[in-house]
Design a protein around this motif. Sequence first.
Motif, PDB file in Angstrom:
ATOM      1  N   GLN A  99       2.131   2.485  -8.971  1.00  0.00           N
ATOM      2  CA  GLN A  99       1.548   1.487 -10.456  1.00  0.00           C
ATOM      3  C   GLN A  99       0.119   3.074 -10.902  1.00  0.00           C
ATOM      4  OE1 GLN A  99       0.535  -1.487  -7.352  1.00  0.00           O
ATOM      5  NE2 GLN A  99       1.730  -3.128  -9.015  1.00  0.00           N
ATOM      6  N   GLN A 100      -0.286   3.875  -9.680  1.00  0.00           N
ATOM      7  CA  GLN A 100      -0.773   4.718  -9.979  1.00  0.00           C
ATOM      8  C   GLN A 100      -0.462   5.715 -10.846  1.00  0.00           C
ATOM      9  OE1 GLN A 100      -2.653   5.220  -6.881  1.00  0.00           O
ATOM     10  NE2 GLN A 100      -3.977   2.944  -7.069  1.00  0.00           N
ATOM     11  N   SER A 101       0.953   6.021 -11.042  1.00  0.00           N
ATOM     12  CA  SER A 101       1.287   7.483 -11.310  1.00  0.00           C
ATOM     13  C   SER A 101       1.896   7.870 -12.800  1.00  0.00           C
ATOM     14  CB  SER A 101       3.033   7.418 -11.289  1.00  0.00           C
ATOM     15  OG  SER A 101       3.788   8.291 -11.377  1.00  0.00           O
ATOM     16  N   HIS A 102       1.293   9.381 -13.180  1.00  0.00           N
ATOM     17  CA  HIS A 102       1.236   9.950 -14.282  1.00  0.00           C
ATOM     18  C   HIS A 102       2.476  10.440 -14.276  1.00  0.00           C
ATOM     19  CE1 HIS A 102      -2.702   8.649 -15.327  1.00  0.00           C
ATOM     20  NE2 HIS A 102      -2.932   9.138 -14.280  1.00  0.00           N
ATOM     21  N   SER A 157       6.910   1.283 -13.437  1.00  0.00           N
ATOM     22  CA  SER A 157       6.902   3.254 -13.614  1.00  0.00           C
ATOM     23  C   SER A 157       7.482   3.929 -13.914  1.00  0.00           C
ATOM     24  CB  SER A 157       6.772   3.549 -11.969  1.00  0.00           C
ATOM     25  OG  SER A 157       5.979   5.019 -11.847  1.00  0.00           O
ATOM     26  N   ASN A 210       7.157   3.604 -18.213  1.00  0.00           N
ATOM     27  CA  ASN A 210       6.257   4.506 -18.446  1.00  0.00           C
ATOM     28  C   ASN A 210       6.714   5.765 -18.371  1.00  0.00           C
ATOM     29  OD1 ASN A 210       4.953   2.125 -17.870  1.00  0.00           O
ATOM     30  ND2 ASN A 210       3.586   1.882 -16.551  1.00  0.00           N
ATOM     31  N   GLU A 268       1.113   0.224  -4.489  1.00  0.00           N
ATOM     32  CA  GLU A 268       0.723   0.776  -5.188  1.00  0.00           C
ATOM     33  C   GLU A 268       1.096   2.673  -5.470  1.00  0.00           C
ATOM     34  OE1 GLU A 268      -2.677   0.149  -2.081  1.00  0.00           O
ATOM     35  OE2 GLU A 268      -2.692  -1.960  -3.269  1.00  0.00           O
ATOM     36  N   PRO A 269       1.392   3.669  -4.691  1.00  0.00           N
ATOM     37  CA  PRO A 269       1.446   4.565  -5.255  1.00  0.00           C
ATOM     38  C   PRO A 269       2.407   5.216  -6.459  1.00  0.00           C
ATOM     39  CG  PRO A 269       2.039   4.846  -3.023  1.00  0.00           C
ATOM     40  CD  PRO A 269       1.574   3.343  -3.556  1.00  0.00           C
ATOM     41  N   LYS A 305       0.988  -1.080   0.139  1.00  0.00           N
ATOM     42  CA  LYS A 305      -0.087  -0.252  -0.166  1.00  0.00           C
ATOM     43  C   LYS A 305       1.035   1.523   0.600  1.00  0.00           C
ATOM     44  CE  LYS A 305      -3.664   1.863   2.475  1.00  0.00           C
ATOM     45  NZ  LYS A 305      -4.140   2.612   3.967  1.00  0.00           N
ATOM     46  N   SER A 355       6.696  11.047  -8.424  1.00  0.00           N
ATOM     47  CA  SER A 355       5.838  10.185  -7.197  1.00  0.00           C
ATOM     48  C   SER A 355       6.590   9.783  -5.954  1.00  0.00           C
ATOM     49  CB  SER A 355       4.746   8.987  -8.482  1.00  0.00           C
ATOM     50  OG  SER A 355       4.284   9.795  -9.030  1.00  0.00           O
TER      51      SER A 355
END
Length: 196
Positions: A75-78, A138, A141, A72-73, A68, A83
């Motif tokens: 995996q949701q990063s742009h 990340s 990406n 998770e932070p 968590k 991040s």
Amino acid sequence: MKKSEATRLSILQKAFELIYVKGYQTTSIDEIIATTQVTKGAFYYHFKTKDEMGIAIINELLKPTFKKTFVEPLQQSHNPLDSIYKLMHEVLMDNEFLKVEYGCPASNFTQEMAPWNINFTKALNDLSEQWEHAMTESINNGKEAGTIKQTANAKEIAVFVMSGYWGVRNLGKLENSKSVYLIYLKGLKAYFETLQ
């Protein structure tokens, strides 16, 4: 939750709190039993040995929290570098559970137990690999999105960030001060600027 499950979870949580402050090797089963206020029989009903309990702490308490907080932070990063930096800042400067004088629970377990117990090594390596994988993915990406230089090596960055984190946690513990965290964060920000 059944009473036996609640008792087991209570043992794990209280044992973890003791171990985080005192260390795994120096925390005895008798201390854990006294703190949890269960009988010896109840302890041994749930865990055959102290090491079995230690592995359960890693798998049942540390892994979900670690995922968590550290995985998770990302995996949701742009914006991966932003991040990662925010994550490092949060866990070093703002997280109220992770105390500077006690270091990082996963790092402490690694130093105390990984050389001596293959089951600890496997469980802790799984934590490390999850974090490295999330960070590497990340960063890749970010390269695809054009926010990170194409020449950047995602695995090198991830290993650099992780080793810096584990190391600065130990320095903070030695100095009993967060000032060394600020130095690490400043260096991390400067390094990330070269990758954009």
